[in-house]
Design an enzyme around this catalytic site. Structure first.
Site, short mmCIF file in Angstrom:
data_model
loop_
_atom_site.label_atom_id
_atom_site.label_comp_id
_atom_site.label_asym_id
_atom_site.label_seq_id
_atom_site.Cartn_x
_atom_site.Cartn_y
_atom_site.Cartn_z
N ASP A 133 34.56 -28.18 4.53
CA ASP A 133 34.35 -29.43 3.80
C ASP A 133 33.44 -29.12 2.62
O ASP A 133 32.29 -28.70 2.79
CB ASP A 133 33.69 -30.47 4.70
CG ASP A 133 34.62 -30.96 5.80
OD1 ASP A 133 35.84 -30.87 5.62
OD2 ASP A 133 34.11 -31.42 6.84
N ASP A 165 42.78 -39.41 9.93
CA ASP A 165 41.43 -39.60 10.50
C ASP A 165 41.41 -40.84 11.39
O ASP A 165 40.96 -41.92 10.95
CB ASP A 165 40.40 -39.76 9.37
CG ASP A 165 40.30 -38.53 8.50
OD1 ASP A 165 40.31 -37.42 9.04
OD2 ASP A 165 40.23 -38.68 7.26
#
Length: 523
Positions: free
Chosen positions: A224, A379
């Site tokens: 990330d 997600d």
């Protein structure tokens, strides 16, 4: 000098980087004369067969290419560049191939996930110099939905098994081609490229070729990436998507350095998720472009990039399509792009109207680059109900009761880093995105993120059983045993982790050592 035929689609940067890593100079063919004058020609085809052949004709490359192929000089076609040698493809029935080899390219007809993505072996069928110094039991990286069916067995150099044996490399005189990507196959792939370049290698069949090959489960490292409060690009990791610690962005290292470390440790793929909030336009986010370019110089496994793959209008009123954004990422070193929150918007629109527009990022990119280039990052979080009748969404009976003892739940898709829930479930999103052209699902889990409790097996099974494309399990890994569990209890093709790798709590090498003998892996 190696000449590269770049017809303008996909990631050719990695091929250039691999060849230059071997100390060879490379020239990119810009005209038909460049092709005809080449000493050695490499053709890394990427994406859709029809789009490739149309561009070759538009650039007037077909006749020079046929002239070169008839000269007997060394030629290496990679992936769709190998498929182009045949007469045609079921992917684009109206387009003629080069017809140098007799046969046709057909779609996989298997009960397995398609595309065929990952590291698989080869069975060598005839002597060649391409595999000199290799044992024959190495695995190479594949990513394709279509495979060549050769009429003449004499041109089949290798076969690979995926439901049934298919042609994974060809050889006829100076013409050689691989369905797999040597530039993405680590040290073994670099050896193959060096053997092609040098052309003085021992011609033989490697000593330990397996009679049947097996696809490996992939271990993927995820980075990330975002700007910290000083503006530096860092790798971070959220705790249930919160990336701040003591008020500051959690800094776990530099993206290029970490990616290089994971390549050396044996990662099968590396994923960059750019989680910086875009205030204007992603192509102005040059540090991320540079991360890809620098990483691809020394990392020879597949790279995925996510973040900002959508249509944009910049501050000057100029509009850029998602396809243009993706193209820039591909040409900077990415092999696949990941679409997250924007996929939810696309699916909601399809569910509302009952039909796709043909203009979504998923549809545009898969049409040009092939569905194997499009990953959908989902997600979801659990929403508990007392009964399936309480919701129109796909529900499961769960072994993990809700806070009030509820025995059923559905998986709500979220956007904006998990901060906003939407009225669409993960199963429906995955199915719809597959129909739109996506080739892979990256399945996260907000409830497990940063917990080290293991993957959400119920979520993974619910989605995996609803689609026919590969699924990457993500979120929750805390030890080596969690990777074994997800592969033993689900049919997921890959497992991804971040924090435990960044903090060296569980090295990738330890995961593979633990899995060795339990599931098929690439060592």
């Amino acid at each position: 000098m190696i000449t590269l035929l770049d017809y303008g689609a996909g990631n050719v940067r990695s091929v250039i980087n691999a060849i230059e890593k071997l100390g060879e100079r490379i020239s990119v063919a810009k005209t038909g004369r460049d092709i005809l004058d080449a000493e050695k020609l490499v053709f890394p085809g990427v994406g859709n067969f029809g789009s490739m052949m149309q561009i070759l004709r538009q650039k007037q490359f077909v006749e020079p290419l046929l002239g070169y192929l008839g000269s007997g000089r060394p030629f290496l076609g990679i992936c769709v560049g190998m498929q182009a040698l045949f007469e045609g493809s079921d992917e684009a029935p109206e387009e003629r191939g080069l017809g140098v080899l007799s046969g046709r390219v057909k779609r996989f007809d298997v009960a397995l996930a398609v595309p065929h993505i990952g590291w698989n072996g080869i069975s060598v069928k005839q002597p060649t110099g391409l595999f000199d110094t290799l044992q024959g039991d190495e695995k190479f990286y594949f990513v394709h939905s279509y495979h060549a069916v050769a009429d003449d067995p004499a041109v089949v150099l290798t076969t690979t098994d995926y439901g049934y044996p298919f042609v994974s490399a060809v050889q006829k005189g100076g013409i050689q081609g691989t369905q797999f990507h040597p530039e993405k196959s680590g040290a073994s792939g670099l050896t193959l490229l060096e053997n092609f370049i040098r052309q003085d290698r021992r011609v033989a069949i490697p000593s330990t070729c397996p009679p049947q090959t097996r696809l490996a489960k992939r271990i993927i490292a995820c980075l990330d990436v975002r700007a910290n409060d000083r503006g530096d690009l860092v790798v971070t990791k959220g705790d249930q998507y919160d990336v701040r610690e003591d008020g500051n962005v959690r800094n776990l290292g530099k993206p290029v350095e970490l990616a290089g470390r994971y390549f050396e440790e044996g990662a099968d793929e590396i994923t960059f998720l750019n989680i910086t909030g875009f205030r204007d336009f992603p192509l102005e986010d040059m540090p991320m472009i540079e991360v890809l370019k620098e990483t691809s110089k020394n990392v020879f496994v597949p790279l995925t990039i996510g973040g900002g793959i959508r249509d944009y209008t910049d501050k000057n009123g100029r509009t850029y399509t998602a396809l243009q954004v993706a193209a820039e990422y591909f040409r900077s070193g990415a092999d696949k792009i990941s679409i997250g929150s924007d996929a939810v918007d696309v699916v909601e629109a399809v569910l509302k109207t009952g039909r796709p527009t043909g203009r979504s990022a998923i549809e545009q990119i898969s049409h040009v680059y092939g569905n194997q280039a499009v990953v959908i990052s989902i997600d979801p979080r659990r929403v508990y109900v007392d009964s399936p009748d309480q919701t129109p969404h796909a529900t499961i009976e769960t072994a993990i009761p809700g806070p009030k003892g509820q025995r059923y739940c559905w998986f709500q898709c979220t956007v904006k880093g998990g901060r906003e829930g939407r009225d669409v479930d993960a199963v429906t999103l995955a199915r719809t995105c597959e129909r739109l052209g996506a080739g892979e699902i990256l399945l996260n889990c907000i409830d497990r993120d940063g917990t080290n409790m293991g993957f959400d097996i119920e979520l993974i099974n619910a989605v995996k059983q609803s689609v026919s494309i590969p699924v990457i399990a993500s979120s929750g890994a805390g030890c080596e045993a969690h990777f074994a569990e997800v592969f033993e209890k689900t049919d997921a093709e890959s497992a991804l982790a971040a924090g435990i790798f960044h903090r060296r709590e569980v090295p990738i090498s330890a995961v593979k050592a633990y899995l060795n003998g339990k599931v098929e892996i690439r060592l």
